[in-house]
Design an enzyme around this catalytic site. Structure first.
Site, PDB file in Angstrom:
ATOM      1  N   HIS A 490      45.945  36.319  33.001  1.00  0.00           N
ATOM      2  CA  HIS A 490      46.581  37.366  33.805  1.00  0.00           C
ATOM      3  C   HIS A 490      45.647  38.570  33.976  1.00  0.00           C
ATOM      4  O   HIS A 490      45.338  38.986  35.090  1.00  0.00           O
ATOM      5  CB  HIS A 490      47.887  37.790  33.108  1.00  0.00           C
ATOM      6  CG  HIS A 490      48.623  38.895  33.794  1.00  0.00           C
ATOM      7  ND1 HIS A 490      49.800  38.687  34.466  1.00  0.00           N
ATOM      8  CD2 HIS A 490      48.365  40.222  33.903  1.00  0.00           C
ATOM      9  CE1 HIS A 490      50.228  39.841  34.967  1.00  0.00           C
ATOM     10  NE2 HIS A 490      49.371  40.788  34.636  1.00  0.00           N
ATOM     11  N   GLU A 491      45.197  39.109  32.862  1.00  0.00           N
ATOM     12  CA  GLU A 491      44.345  40.300  32.930  1.00  0.00           C
ATOM     13  C   GLU A 491      43.003  39.982  33.575  1.00  0.00           C
ATOM     14  O   GLU A 491      42.404  40.824  34.245  1.00  0.00           O
ATOM     15  CB  GLU A 491      44.148  40.917  31.541  1.00  0.00           C
ATOM     16  CG  GLU A 491      45.440  41.405  30.882  1.00  0.00           C
ATOM     17  CD  GLU A 491      46.241  42.376  31.740  1.00  0.00           C
ATOM     18  OE1 GLU A 491      45.648  43.079  32.579  1.00  0.00           O
ATOM     19  OE2 GLU A 491      47.486  42.411  31.588  1.00  0.00           O
ATOM     20  N   HIS A 494      43.434  40.453  37.213  1.00  0.00           N
ATOM     21  CA  HIS A 494      43.282  41.864  37.607  1.00  0.00           C
ATOM     22  C   HIS A 494      41.800  42.230  37.635  1.00  0.00           C
ATOM     23  O   HIS A 494      41.337  42.942  38.512  1.00  0.00           O
ATOM     24  CB  HIS A 494      43.972  42.779  36.586  1.00  0.00           C
ATOM     25  CG  HIS A 494      45.465  42.837  36.704  1.00  0.00           C
ATOM     26  ND1 HIS A 494      46.113  43.063  37.893  1.00  0.00           N
ATOM     27  CD2 HIS A 494      46.443  42.723  35.760  1.00  0.00           C
ATOM     28  CE1 HIS A 494      47.432  43.088  37.676  1.00  0.00           C
ATOM     29  NE2 HIS A 494      47.653  42.873  36.390  1.00  0.00           N
ATOM     30  N   HIS A 497      40.161  41.109  40.721  1.00  0.00           N
ATOM     31  CA  HIS A 497      40.572  41.978  41.830  1.00  0.00           C
ATOM     32  C   HIS A 497      39.649  43.201  41.904  1.00  0.00           C
ATOM     33  O   HIS A 497      39.246  43.635  42.973  1.00  0.00           O
ATOM     34  CB  HIS A 497      42.023  42.408  41.603  1.00  0.00           C
ATOM     35  CG  HIS A 497      42.751  42.865  42.834  1.00  0.00           C
ATOM     36  ND1 HIS A 497      44.032  43.354  42.776  1.00  0.00           N
ATOM     37  CD2 HIS A 497      42.399  42.919  44.140  1.00  0.00           C
ATOM     38  CE1 HIS A 497      44.429  43.684  44.000  1.00  0.00           C
ATOM     39  NE2 HIS A 497      43.454  43.435  44.847  1.00  0.00           N
TER      40      HIS A 497
END
Ligand SMILES: [Zn+2]
Length: 698
Positions: A490-491, A494, A497
Site C-alpha cells: 500500500h505505502e 503511494h 505516485h
C-alpha cells in the site's frame, strides 16, 4: 574601557551568529547525492532560524509580486506565487518528516512554537488583498489566456484556495477566520501529542509464563525484548502498539488479558487524565463548523467535500450505505459462527469485541486450515520488499539500488535509488520499518522533496515509506503478518505516485490530488500482493528458501473473503462517525461519548464490533487531513478494484495497461480532474461491482 568591552562582545556575538548562519544546512544547496537532506548535519537549532528566514523570504517574494508595476499575468502572479517560499518548503519537508518519524521533546516544542507563526504566515498570504486582486484579475481572463491544462488547473486551484482561505471575507470576518485557524492548528497538534503519549504510556507486564498461553514464539520473544529494554528482568511486556497488540488479541488464551489490552487500546485519549482528548474534540468540531459557516458552507463536510471526487455529503453517505448493508449482514453471519465456536469450546459467555480477533483466527483455522502464523515464515520483510520492487520492475521496468552514501535520520532507515529501465534517475526512496518511541503509530508515505520542473529542468522526488512492523528478534528476521504485507504494498503504491510524478508545478504533482483519489495508487498495489503469480515471486521460507507451497496459496485464496464483514463494518463505522461529526449544523454537543453512541446506534452497529477508531484517538480526522475524509479509503476501493480489473481482463503485467495507468494516474498527479484521468485510463467511469465481488459482499 567598559564601552570597548561591550563593543567587542557585540562583535563576537555577531561573528558567532554569522558562523551559525553559514553553517545552517538549510541556507545552502544540500551538498549530498541527489541533494537529499543532510540529516547528519541538520541540528535541532537549525530549524527555527530556517523557518523564520523561510517565512521572511516568502513574505518578500509576495510583496514583490504585489508591487510589480506590470499588469497581472499568469507568469508574474500565479506562477511567481507557486515558485515562492522554496526555503520554507525545504525546511518544512524535513521538519514534518522527522516530527512524524523521529520526533523528540525539542521537535515537539518547536512544532508548537512555530504553529501559530506558520498559521499567521499563511493567513498573511491568503488574506493579502492586493495579491488576491491580482489573482482574481488573471482568473477572470482565464478563457482568453491560452493556458495549457496544468497551468489552467494551477490558476483555478490558486484562486479557489484563496476564496476557501477567506480572501472574499469582509475585514472583521477575516480576523475571526485567522483566529480560528490559529486555534485549530494548536488543538490538532495537542490532540496528536496526547494520542502518542497515551499509546506509549500503556504497558502490560506479565510475570507468569502461563499468562503467555497461545502466543507465538515471535510475540513472546518481542515481549521479552521489550521487557529487557525497559529494565524488567524475567518478565514480558506487551503494549498497544499494533505489532504487540494484534497478535495478542489473535492468540492469547487469557481472555481477561485480551480484554485488558483491548480496553487500553480503545480508551486512548478517553481516560479523564491530562491526556484526555474529549474537550479538544468538541473545540475542534465547533471551530471547524464556525469556519465553514463563515465561508458560506452549511457544514465542515460540505466545505471539505467540494474539493473531492465525492463533491458532497450525500454522495458519501450513499456510497457508505451501499457497502454498509451487505457488510453488516456478513458481519452478523460471522458473529454467529464465532459464537458457535465459543459454545463448542464449552464456554458460557457471549462474544465480545476483545474475543473477535481470537475466535476469528480459530474459525479460520478450522475452516481453511490457515492461520496467520503459518504464513509469517514465508513473509520475511526483505523478501516482501523485494517483491514490491520486482512488481514495479515488471510493470514499468523500474530498478531499486541500495545506496550507502546517502545520509539517514536513524540507523533503521535504508536508501534506494530508483531508476528507469534505461538507467536514468527517477528518485530516491527511503524505507523505515520498525516501531520506536520517537515514531508515531501507523504507516505512511512522505516527501522530502516533491517532483517539479523549473524552466524545463526536472527536480527529482525524494520519498519515504514509514512503518511500524514486527521487529527482528534474536536470530529471527522480521516476519510479517499478512496485514503488514498489504501495508507494505500500500505505502509503496503511494511512494510510486510520488516517484513517477512527471509534471511542472509542485503543488499539483505526486500525491497532491483529491483525498478520495489519493488511495487509488496505494490500494491497487494490494491486489497484486495476493495474486499467486506475484506471491511466488517473493514469498519463500526464511529458513529453507522454499517457495510458498501451492497448497498454502490455495488456502489464502479460499480465505480471502473471510472476516470481511468485520473489516468493513469496523472501518465503515469509523467513516460514519467522521461524517456525523462533520455534518453537524450546530455545535451544541457536550458529550463526545454519547454523541458517538448515537452515531453507532443510527447505523445499527452490532455490539460485538467497535468502530475502528473511537473519537478520542481518531487521529485521521482530528489531527491529520482526513476530516470528512475517512470514507476515502472505501471510495478509492471502488476505484482500485475496478482499475485492477483492467489488468485481470488482460494480463497482470500487461504493458499497455501498465503504461496507460502510469501516464494517466501516476504521472499526472493533481493536474487534471480525477474523473477525467480515470476515464482516460479505463475508457469509462468506475463501477462498484468489482469491489463487492472481491470482498464477498455481493
Ligand atoms: Zn494510504
Amino acid at each position: 574601557m567598559k564601552l570597548l568591552l561591550s563593543f567587542s562582545l557585540v562583535t563576537i556575538l555577531f561573528l558567532l551568529s554569522c558562523k551559525i548562519q553559514t553553517e545552517n544546512p538549510f541556507f545552502t544547496d544540500f551538498n549530498t547525492p541527489f541533494a537529499t537532506p543532510p540529516f547528519d548535519k541538520i541540528k535541532i537549532e537549525h530549524y527555527l532560524p530556517a523557518f523564520e528566514e523561510g517565512m521572511r523570504q516568502q513574505q518578500q517574494e509576495v510583496s514583490d509580486i504585489v508591487s510589480n508595476p506590470a499588469d497581472p499575468t499568469f507568469e508574474n502572479t500565479v506562477e511567481a506565487l507557486e515558485r515562492s517560499g522554496s526555503l520554507l518548503t525545504k525546511v518544512s519537508q524535513v521538519f514534518n518528516g522527522l516530527k512524524s518519524a523521529h520526533t523528540s521533546d525539542e521537535i515537539q516544542q518547536i512544532s508548537k512554537d512555530i504553529a501559530p507563526m506558520l498559521a499567521k504566515h499563511s493567513d498573511d498570504i491568503n488574506l493579502n488583498e492586493k495579491l488576491f486582486e491580482r489573482i482574481k484579475s488573471v482568473y477572470e481572463q482565464r478563457d482568453a489566456l491560452q493556458l495549457n491544462t496544468e497551468q489552467r488547473m494551477l490558476l483555478e486551484e490558486t484562486y479557489k484556495g484563496f476564496v476557501r482561505g477567506g480572501a472574499n471575507l469582509p475585514d472583521d470576518k477575516k480576523a475571526e477566520f485567522r483566529e480560528i485557524n490559529k486555534k485549530l492548528s494548536l488543538l490538532t497538534i495537542q490532540f496528536a501529542e496526547n494520542v502518542l503519549k497515551e499509546t506509549n504510556a500503556f504497558e502490560m507486564v506479565i510475570d507468569k509464563e502461563e499468562d503467555l498461553a497461545g502466543l507465538s514464539d515471535a510475540s513472546i520473544a518481542a515481549a521479552s525484548e521489550a521487557a529487557a529494554e525497559k529494565g524488567y528482568h524475567g518478565s514480558w511486556v506487551f503494549t498497544i502498539h499494533k505489532p504487540s497488540l494484534i497478535p495478542f488479541l489473535q492468540f492469547s488464551r487469557k481472555r481477561e488479558l485480551r480484554e485488558k489490552m483491548f480496553k487500553a487500546y480503545i480508551n486512548q485519549g478517553n481516560n479523564n487524565n491530562e491526556l484526555d482528548n474529549k474537550e479538544i474534540i468538541l473545540n475542534i468540531v465547533k471551530l471547524r463548523l464556525k469556519r465553514a459557516n463563515l465561508l458560506g458552507y452549511k457544514t465542515h463536510a460540505d466545505f471539505v467535500l467540494e474539493e473531492n471526487m465525492a463533491k458532497n455529503p450525500d454522495n458519501v453517505y450513499k456510497l457508505l450505505y451501499q457497502v454498509w448493508k451487505p457488510a453488516l449482514n456478513k458481519a452478523r453471519t460471522e458473529a454467529t459462527a464465532l459464537q458457535r465456536m465459543i459454545e463448542n469450546e464449552g464456554h458460557p459467555f457471549k462474544l465480545q469485541p476483545w474475543d473477535w480477533w481470537y475466535y476469528a483466527e480459530k474459525v479460520k483455522k478450522e475452516k481453511y486450515d490457515l492461520d496467520e502464523e503459518m504464513l509469517r515464515p514465508y513473509l520475511k520483510l526483505e523478501d516482501v520488499r523485494e517483491g514490491a520492487f520486482m512488481l514495479a520492475n515488471k510493470l514499468w521496468g523500474l530498478t531499486f539500488e541500495e545506496r550507502m552514501d546517502i545520509p539517514v535520520y536513524h540507523p533503521d532507515v535504508k536508501v534506494f535509488e530508483v531508476k528507469e529501465k534505461d538507467g536514468s534517475h527517477v528518485g530516491i526512496l527511503y524505507t523505515d520499518y520498525f516501531p520506536r518511541a520517537s515514531k508515531r503509530g501507523g504507516a505512511w508515505m512522505g516527501s522530502y522533496r516533491k517532483q517539479y520542473r523549473i524552466n524545463g529542468k526536472k527536480y527529482t522526488p525524494v520519498i519515504v515509506n514509514v512503518f511500524n512492523f514486527t521487529k527482528p528478534s534474536g536470530d529471527t528476521p522480521s516476519l510479517l503478518s499478512w496485514e503488514e504485507v498489504e501495508t507494505l504494498f500500500h505505502e509503496f503504491g503511494h511512494a510510486l505516485h510520488g516517484l513517477l510524478s512527471d509534471r511542472t508545478y509542485h503543488s499539483l504533482t505526486g500525491t497532491s490530488v483529491p483525498r478520495d483519489f489519493v488511495e487509488l495508487p496505494s490500494q491497487i498495489m494490494e491486489n497484486w500482493a495476493s495474486e499467486p503469480q506475484v506471491l511466488k515471486m517473493y514469498a519463500r521460507h526464511y529458513q529453507t528458501g522454499e517457495a510458498i507451497p501451492d497448497e498454502l496459496i490455495k488456502k489464502i485464496q479460499q480465505a480471502a473473503k473471510f472476516n470481511q464483514g468485520f473489516k468493513y463494518v469496523e472501518r465503515l463505522a469509523a467513516s460514519f462517525l467522521d461524517m456525523d461529526w462533520h455534518t453537524l449544523t450546530t455545535a451544541e454537543i457536550d458529550d463526545v461519548i454519547a454523541f458517538e453512541d448515537r452515531a453507532m446506534k443510527k447505523i445499527d452497529l452490532i455490539p460485538q464490533i467497535v468502530t475502528r477508531y473511537h473519537s478520542p484517538y481518531f487521529r485521521h480526522i482530528f489531527a491529520s487531513g482526513y476530516s470528512a475524509g475517512y470514507y476515502s479509503y472505501t471510495w478509492a476501493e471502488v476505484l482500485d478494484s475496478d482499475a485492477f480489473q483492467a489488468f485481470k481482463e488482460t494480463d497482470l503485467f500487461d504493458q499497455k495497461t501498465a503504461l496507460a495507468y502510469r501516464e494517466n494516474i501516476l504521472a499526472a498527479g493533481g493536474t487534471e480532474d480525477p474523473k477525467v484521468l480515470y476515464r482516460r485510463f479505463r475508457g469509462r467511469d468506475p463501477r462498484i461491482e468489482p469491489l463487492l465481488e472481491k470482498r464477498g459482499l455481493n
